[in-house]
Design an enzyme around this catalytic site. Structure first.
Site, PDB file in Angstrom:
ATOM      1  N   ARG A  77       0.789  -1.219   0.000  1.00  0.00           N
ATOM      2  CA  ARG A  77       0.000   0.000   0.000  1.00  0.00           C
ATOM      3  C   ARG A  77       0.827   1.277   0.000  1.00  0.00           C
ATOM      4  NH1 ARG A  77      -2.817  -3.522   1.621  1.00  0.00           N
ATOM      5  NH2 ARG A  77      -1.027  -4.061   2.830  1.00  0.00           N
ATOM      6  N   THR A  78       1.708   1.389   0.979  1.00  0.00           N
ATOM      7  CA  THR A  78       2.393   2.672   1.132  1.00  0.00           C
ATOM      8  C   THR A  78       3.295   2.953  -0.061  1.00  0.00           C
ATOM      9  OG1 THR A  78       2.275   2.367   3.504  1.00  0.00           O
ATOM     10  CG2 THR A  78       3.740   4.085   2.727  1.00  0.00           C
ATOM     11  N   LYS A 107      24.999   1.046  13.298  1.00  0.00           N
ATOM     12  CA  LYS A 107      26.386   1.250  12.852  1.00  0.00           C
ATOM     13  C   LYS A 107      26.501   2.546  12.061  1.00  0.00           C
ATOM     14  CE  LYS A 107      27.382  -3.655  12.576  1.00  0.00           C
ATOM     15  NZ  LYS A 107      27.309  -4.768  11.653  1.00  0.00           N
ATOM     16  N   ARG A 128      11.144   3.599   4.236  1.00  0.00           N
ATOM     17  CA  ARG A 128      10.577   2.718   5.274  1.00  0.00           C
ATOM     18  C   ARG A 128      11.698   1.815   5.767  1.00  0.00           C
ATOM     19  NH1 ARG A 128       5.178  -0.679   5.228  1.00  0.00           N
ATOM     20  NH2 ARG A 128       4.454   1.440   5.579  1.00  0.00           N
ATOM     21  N   HIS A 156       4.560   6.694  11.772  1.00  0.00           N
ATOM     22  CA  HIS A 156       4.150   6.554  10.373  1.00  0.00           C
ATOM     23  C   HIS A 156       3.333   7.818  10.065  1.00  0.00           C
ATOM     24  CE1 HIS A 156       3.132   4.914   6.614  1.00  0.00           C
ATOM     25  NE2 HIS A 156       2.719   3.710   6.953  1.00  0.00           N
TER      26      HIS A 156
HETATM   27  N1  ASP Z   1       0.599  -0.574   6.943  1.00  0.00           N
HETATM   28  C1  ASP Z   1       0.714  -0.126   8.310  1.00  0.00           C
HETATM   29  C2  ASP Z   1       2.163   0.061   8.701  1.00  0.00           C
HETATM   30  O1  ASP Z   1       3.034   0.018   7.856  1.00  0.00           O
HETATM   31  C3  ASP Z   1      -0.026  -0.987   9.258  1.00  0.00           C
HETATM   32  C4  ASP Z   1       0.452  -2.387   9.403  1.00  0.00           C
HETATM   33  O2  ASP Z   1       1.426  -2.802   8.780  1.00  0.00           O
HETATM   34  O3  ASP Z   1      -0.193  -3.096  10.180  1.00  0.00           O
HETATM   35  O4  ASP Z   1       2.442   0.291   9.853  1.00  0.00           O
END
Ligand code: ASP
Length: 329
Positions: A77-78, A107, A128, A156
């Site tokens: 999704r992200t 490190k 991420r 987030h």
């Molecule tokens: N997609 C969200 C996160 O990256 C929620 C999850 O993974 O549960 O934190």
């Protein structure tokens, strides 16, 4: 030798920066960095993005700009949301989501060098990473804006913005609401960020979790210090009848060192049509997704199920943020 004709006009005004958001060139690391006015401004831009996408699909606001999307943790999704956002604004993306080897950020070296390298190619970096605090390290290394797309169990922020935007769009207000957060409140970074943001509004909280997955004290104290009415329970039935927002999360398997403990907790909550029958008619049910078993799929057709609309809102919010940090909003 023939005099070469210039390819570009230095006076090209299409790239003139705008900074009404106050975010031009800024990193997006934590929700705490936003003023309430900035949130309202971003929501306004996101609404405008929605209108534009619905009318014409895309624009060239960020034409020529490149986003490096660096994901050390799995994401559908992200990452897709950021890619869609950048492409609908006419920019392009270097997606780095496969085979990135995680090496301890403590490190300091690998992430730093990766970021220094990527910023040579790109105008903005989305990161991420499985370690809390990694976004700060990346932001310190880079001259281009870094957007935190989740740092371990930390924050987030873009998810929290889209969550807040969704509540406002769905219920028309952020004040006078009773918000129930359900599930893994200990490891759920979306809960950590959203709780901080909601704490600025006139909101009452109920946190629903088993004992070992309670909201960390830091976050709890922050909203208590802000004078919020806060309750805790382990039973969804205690809250379902009077919550306006039911924010459901999965148990975060990847944060457990003891998998047996995860197995014993993973099915602790399940929102079923029977439970929803007790919920308010105008309540909404949200989830940052991915869903595992927490929400029965039969609820998807309930008009109160807002989680897929929430996903779409994410794209508009990320369009607004990308435009803002790149000086176009
Ligand atoms: N997609 C969200 C996160 O990256 C929620 C999850 O993974 O549960 O934190």
């Amino acid at each position: 030798m023939v005099e070469r004709k210039r390819l570009f006009d230095d006076q090209d005004t299409r790239m003139l920066p705008g900074n009404a958001s106050g975010l031009h060139g800024e990193d997006i690391i934590s929700v705490s960095q936003f003023t309430t006015e900035q949130l309202a401004y971003i929501f306004d831009v996101a609404q405008e993005m929605r209108g534009m996408v619905e009318r014409v699909g895309g624009t060239d606001l960020l034409r020529g700009r490149v986003l490096a999307c660096l994901f050390y943790e799995p994401s559908t999704r992200t990452s897709a949301s950021f890619i869609a956002a950048m492409e609908r604004l006419g920019g392009s993306v270097i997606p780095i989501t496969q085979g990135v080897q995680f090496s301890s950020v403590s490190k300091g070296e690998t992430l730093h060098d990766t970021i220094r390298t990527l910023e040579q190619y790109s105008d903005v970096i989305v990161l991420r990473h499985p370690e809390t605090g990694s976004a700060d390290i990346a932001a310190a290394a880079a001259d281009v804006p870094v957007i935190n797309a989740g740092d371990g169990a930390g924050e987030h922020p873009t998810q929290a913005l889209l969550d807040l935007f969704t509540i406002k769009e769905e219920l028309g207000t952020l004040d006078g609401l009773h918000v129930a957060m359900v599930g893994d409140l200990r490891h759920g970074r979306t809960v950590h960020s959203l709780t901080q943001l909601l704490g600025r509004y006139d909101v009452r909280f109920t946190f629903v979790s088993p004992e070992v997955l309670r909201l960390p004290l830091d976050y709890m104290n922050q909203i208590k210090d802000a004078g919020k009415d806060v309750r805790e329970t382990y039973n969804v039935a205690d809250v379902i009848g009077n919550a306006d927002v039911l924010y459901v999360t999965r148990v975060q398997k990847e944060r457990f060192s003891d998998l047996a403990q995860y197995e014993s907790l993973k099915d602790y909550y399940r929102i079923t049509p029977d439970l929803m029958a007790q919920a308010k008619e105008r309540a909404i049910i949200m989830h940052p997704l991915p869903r595992v078993n927490e929400i029965d799929v039969r609820i998807d057709t309930d008009p109160r199920a807002a989680y897929f609309r929430q996903v779409r809102n994410g794209m508009y919010i990320r369009m607004a943020l990308l435009a803002a940090v790149l000086g176009r909003a």
